[in-house]
Design a protein around this motif. Structure first.
Motif, short mmCIF file in Angstrom:
data_model
loop_
_atom_site.label_atom_id
_atom_site.label_comp_id
_atom_site.label_asym_id
_atom_site.label_seq_id
_atom_site.Cartn_x
_atom_site.Cartn_y
_atom_site.Cartn_z
N VAL A 76 62.92 107.14 32.64
CA VAL A 76 63.07 108.32 33.49
C VAL A 76 61.88 108.41 34.44
O VAL A 76 60.73 108.19 34.03
N ASP A 77 62.17 108.72 35.71
CA ASP A 77 61.09 108.96 36.68
C ASP A 77 60.74 110.45 36.68
O ASP A 77 61.64 111.31 36.78
N VAL A 78 59.44 110.76 36.57
CA VAL A 78 58.99 112.16 36.53
C VAL A 78 57.90 112.37 37.57
O VAL A 78 57.00 111.55 37.72
N GLU A 79 58.01 113.49 38.29
CA GLU A 79 56.92 113.93 39.18
C GLU A 79 56.34 115.21 38.59
O GLU A 79 57.00 116.26 38.56
N PHE A 80 55.13 115.14 38.05
CA PHE A 80 54.47 116.33 37.51
C PHE A 80 53.79 117.07 38.66
O PHE A 80 52.97 116.48 39.38
N ILE A 81 54.16 118.34 38.83
CA ILE A 81 53.61 119.13 39.95
C ILE A 81 53.09 120.47 39.43
O ILE A 81 53.46 120.91 38.33
N LYS A 100 76.84 124.69 21.47
CA LYS A 100 76.97 123.24 21.30
C LYS A 100 76.70 122.85 19.86
O LYS A 100 75.96 123.55 19.13
N ASP A 101 77.27 121.73 19.47
CA ASP A 101 76.93 121.12 18.18
C ASP A 101 75.54 120.50 18.30
O ASP A 101 75.13 120.10 19.39
N PRO A 102 74.81 120.37 17.17
CA PRO A 102 73.49 119.71 17.23
C PRO A 102 73.53 118.34 17.90
O PRO A 102 72.57 117.95 18.55
N SER A 103 74.64 117.63 17.77
CA SER A 103 74.73 116.29 18.38
C SER A 103 74.83 116.37 19.90
O SER A 103 74.57 115.40 20.61
N ASP A 104 75.21 117.56 20.44
CA ASP A 104 75.36 117.73 21.89
C ASP A 104 74.19 118.47 22.53
O ASP A 104 74.27 118.86 23.70
N TYR A 105 73.13 118.73 21.78
CA TYR A 105 71.97 119.44 22.34
C TYR A 105 71.39 118.66 23.52
O TYR A 105 71.37 117.43 23.53
N LYS A 106 70.89 119.41 24.50
CA LYS A 106 70.23 118.81 25.66
C LYS A 106 68.73 119.08 25.56
O LYS A 106 68.31 120.20 25.25
N TYR A 107 67.92 118.07 25.82
CA TYR A 107 66.46 118.19 25.73
C TYR A 107 65.84 118.06 27.12
O TYR A 107 66.12 117.08 27.83
N TYR A 108 65.02 119.07 27.49
CA TYR A 108 64.44 119.07 28.84
C TYR A 108 62.92 119.20 28.76
O TYR A 108 62.37 119.93 27.92
N TYR A 130 59.53 120.32 30.96
CA TYR A 130 59.08 121.07 32.15
C TYR A 130 58.14 120.18 32.97
O TYR A 130 57.20 119.61 32.42
N LYS A 131 58.40 120.11 34.26
CA LYS A 131 57.53 119.25 35.09
C LYS A 131 56.72 120.05 36.12
O LYS A 131 55.84 119.51 36.78
N HIS A 132 57.04 121.37 36.26
CA HIS A 132 56.35 122.20 37.26
C HIS A 132 55.67 123.37 36.56
O HIS A 132 56.33 124.22 35.94
N ILE A 133 54.33 123.43 36.66
CA ILE A 133 53.57 124.51 36.02
C ILE A 133 53.01 125.43 37.10
O ILE A 133 52.46 124.96 38.11
N HIS A 134 53.16 126.76 36.88
CA HIS A 134 52.60 127.77 37.80
C HIS A 134 51.37 128.40 37.16
O HIS A 134 51.45 128.94 36.05
N PHE A 135 50.24 128.36 37.85
CA PHE A 135 49.02 129.05 37.40
C PHE A 135 48.84 130.31 38.24
O PHE A 135 48.67 130.22 39.47
N ASP A 136 48.89 131.47 37.62
CA ASP A 136 48.62 132.74 38.32
C ASP A 136 47.25 133.23 37.86
O ASP A 136 47.06 133.58 36.69
N ILE A 137 46.30 133.29 38.82
CA ILE A 137 44.91 133.58 38.46
C ILE A 137 44.44 134.85 39.15
O ILE A 137 44.69 135.04 40.36
N LEU A 138 43.76 135.72 38.41
CA LEU A 138 43.17 136.94 38.96
C LEU A 138 41.66 136.74 39.05
O LEU A 138 41.05 136.18 38.14
N ALA A 194 62.80 123.41 37.29
CA ALA A 194 62.25 122.06 37.49
C ALA A 194 62.20 121.36 36.15
O ALA A 194 61.22 121.47 35.38
N LEU A 195 63.29 120.68 35.80
CA LEU A 195 63.42 120.08 34.47
C LEU A 195 63.67 118.58 34.56
O LEU A 195 64.25 118.09 35.53
N VAL A 196 63.28 117.88 33.51
CA VAL A 196 63.58 116.45 33.39
C VAL A 196 64.42 116.28 32.14
O VAL A 196 64.03 116.71 31.05
N ASP A 197 65.59 115.66 32.29
CA ASP A 197 66.50 115.48 31.15
C ASP A 197 66.01 114.31 30.29
O ASP A 197 65.86 113.18 30.76
N LEU A 198 65.76 114.63 29.00
CA LEU A 198 65.27 113.60 28.06
C LEU A 198 66.31 113.24 27.00
O LEU A 198 65.99 112.59 26.00
#
Length: 593
Positions: free
Chosen positions: A192-197, A147-155, A157-165, A182-186
């Protein structure tokens, strides 16, 4: 000698205790948890990945903010490091799995969308601490594919995974990953409505609690990294052996011939005109110009040398483990304050040996020589950080603490050292008497001038350390971890040896050309490596890093200027001390009238 050694050991043990307590602490817990108990998670900062000095508070971006943001009390080193820990919105109870748990629903305004988009475009990352373990991840991504710089898409992250030992009742390791689906288009300027999970998965491990930090330090000890470091050391050692062997052979042979020649001259013709370095024996110990400044430089250089040695001792003891960066800043402040007496004593005693009279002015000059430029640089850079609202801007309370340390510890010790130096009544040891009037220095070719000699003197020590410099820069001004302090210490010793030898050699050639103004020249030649390191800063910034922006650039070049100036003073002192020993030795070996 035994008492002195035990005093040094006690001092290092005391500092180690202070610094270990300076780690980023989750809370006062002993890291033992019951099932379902809340383990403290603190959000630290966000910022552009390539600009390590440009960091902001976590909630400067419109994430889900708790009703009551609890700020953690921090030690001096943590604040200096730009850490600003606050309670994170995620609840991670011990051994309690969660699947797609909702943190909050947010309706982002156009301004908040633009803020997030700018952050994603600059590769912003976040950093948190979970039970003292550091975790980090990117807040979003830019889709640039075909894509051209003018067509870049910005996302975002709304979903974080924690892996704990965990191992029994202790947290051993935590990893964070973001869900790429799980992305939100910016991209567009609209609300924009966002659900952070977030999702939490716990797994058992056999790794003992004592070894949980090993994974962070192992990255710099990987075989291919160690190969490069050992290559660096072998390269430096070969340089040192060749240089010292070459210089020792030449100087020993030349000096032996000189001693034989001068002894023969004394036996054959008393009235024969003298040549070479013996010819200027009546001028070689003539005190330098600006002796107060010279003594102040030696005092500051000796203090910085002592500071460096103590920092290395603490590093080799294992105080500066990864992500305990606050400890390094605390150590620098505390040890600098406690060693200021050394600067006062060295400067004033040497100044009095040079028959200086205004020792109070000399002491003031010593106190301001390094602290003055550092303070001015700090004032400018702190103002820049305040304008940027970055976490590098020190709070007023921290500035007061530093001023109090300087007023109540550094200054009194400097004065006490100065008084002790003045009362030491040591005389300057000169094997030859100085004549009343100085001899005229014969015209010398251009390459005998101060600047060409400094270029020659600085190049060899710099060539012995430049490979290791990249790793240090990548650690201090990047996200690489550096833990091989033993190799760094060997490189430092090599640097000192090469600096001393090259300064001695150039001093001999200067005296052989009947130029007796060697005092300042030996200091400048020894310290010139500092100028080469600053030149390397320019190369590193433009060729090896992706740093950008006014704040990061000013921080990099501002603080590196102070560090290189410190190196200049420290290595200049080493060069002068080596040259002084050499000059005293050769003039003691001949009969001077």
């Amino acid at each position: 000698m035994g008492k002195k050694t035990s005093a040094v050991s006690l001092f290092i043990a005391f500092l180690s205790l202070c610094l270990v307590s300076d780690t980023v602490r989750s809370d006062s817990s002993n890291h033992h948890y019951k099932e379902g108990e809340l383990v403290p998670l603190y959000a630290n900062k966000v910022g552009p990945f390539h600009n390590p000095s440009e960091t902001y508070r976590y909630f400067d971006l419109p994430f889900c903010s708790p009703d009551h943001v609890k700020e953690k009390k921090e030690a001096l080193g943590e604040v200096l490091n730009g850490d600003r820990l606050v309670s994170a919105p995620y609840k991670l109870e011990f051994r309690k799995d969660k699947e797609a748990e909702l943190v909050c629903k947010n309706k982002l305004t156009k301004e908040e969308v633009a803020k997030f988009r700018l952050a994603v475009n600059k590769d912003y990352y976040f950093q948190m601490y979970y039970d003292d373990l550091p975790i980090w991840g990117f807040i979003g991504k830019v889709d640039k594919e075909n894509k051209d710089p003018s067509d870049y898409k910005y996302y975002l992250y709304k979903h974080i995974h924690f892996d704990i030992l965990y191992n029994k009742d202790r947290v051993i390791e935590i990893n964070v990953r973001t869900d790429p689906n799980a992305l939100v288009d910016l991209t567009e300027d609209k609300e924009v409505d966002v659900e952070f999970i977030y999702t939490v998965k716990w797994r058992e491990t056999n790794i003992p609690f004592e070894k949980r930090m090993d994974k962070y330090s192992q990255s710099s000890s990987l075989p291919h990294h160690l190969e490069i470091h050992w290559f660096s050391i072998i390269n430096s050692c070969v340089t040192v052996l060749l240089l010292t062997g070459f210089l020792a052979t030449i100087l020993m042979r030349v000096l032996k011939n000189d001693f034989v020649k001068y002894a023969h001259d004394e036996e054959t013709a008393e009235d024969q005109e003298e040549t070479g370095w013996k010819y200027i024996h009546g001028d070689v110990f003539r005190y330098p110009k600006y002796k107060s400044l010279f003594a102040a430089c030696l005092g500051s250089g000796t203090q910085l040398f002592t500071l460096t040695i103590f920092i290395f001792l603490l590093a080799l003891v294992g105080v500066f483990y990864p992500y305990n960066r606050g400890a390094l800043f605390t150590a620098l402040v505390v040890i600098y304050a406690l060693t200021s007496g050394i600067a006062g004593y060295t400067a004033t005693s040497f100044y009095c040996q040079l028959e200086g009279t205004n020792w109070v002015r000399n002491l003031l000059l010593t106190g301001c020589l390094f602290c003055g430029p550092l303070f001015l640089t700090f004032c400018f850079l702190n103002t820049v950080a305040i304008v940027y609202t970055a976490t590098a801007a020190l709070p007023f309370g921290t500035i007061v603490v530093i001023v109090l340390i300087w007023t109540l510890v550094t200054s009194p010790l400097l004065v006490l050292g100065g008084i002790a130096g003045k009362n030491s009544k040591a005389e300057f040891q000169a094997p030859c008497r100085t004549t009343k009037y100085p001899r005229e220095i014969p015209p010398l070719p251009w390459y005998r001038g101060a600047i060409p000699q400094m270029a020659m003197a600085g190049f060899l020590p710099f060539s012995a350390i430049y490979i290791e410099l990249y790793y240090i820069f990548a650690s201090v001004w990047g996200h690489r971890i550096y833990t091989i302090y033993s190799i760094l210490f060997i490189v430092f010793i090599i640097l000192l040896i090469v600096t001393a030898f090259i300064t001695v050699a150039l001093t001999y050639f200067q005296l052989a050309a009947e130029d007796h103004e060697w005092w300042w020249r030996s200091f400048l030649c020894g310290g010139s490596t500092g100028l080469f390191i600053y030149a390397y800063c320019l190369y590193y910034y433009y060729a090896r890093s992706d740093m950008s922006g006014f704040m990061q650039t000013s921080f990099f070049f501002g603080y590196m200027a102070c560090i290189c100036y410190g190196f200049f003073l420290m290595l200049g002192t080493v060069g002068f001390r080596a040259a002084l020993l050499f000059v005293r030795h050769i003039y003691r070996s001949i009969k001077c009238e």
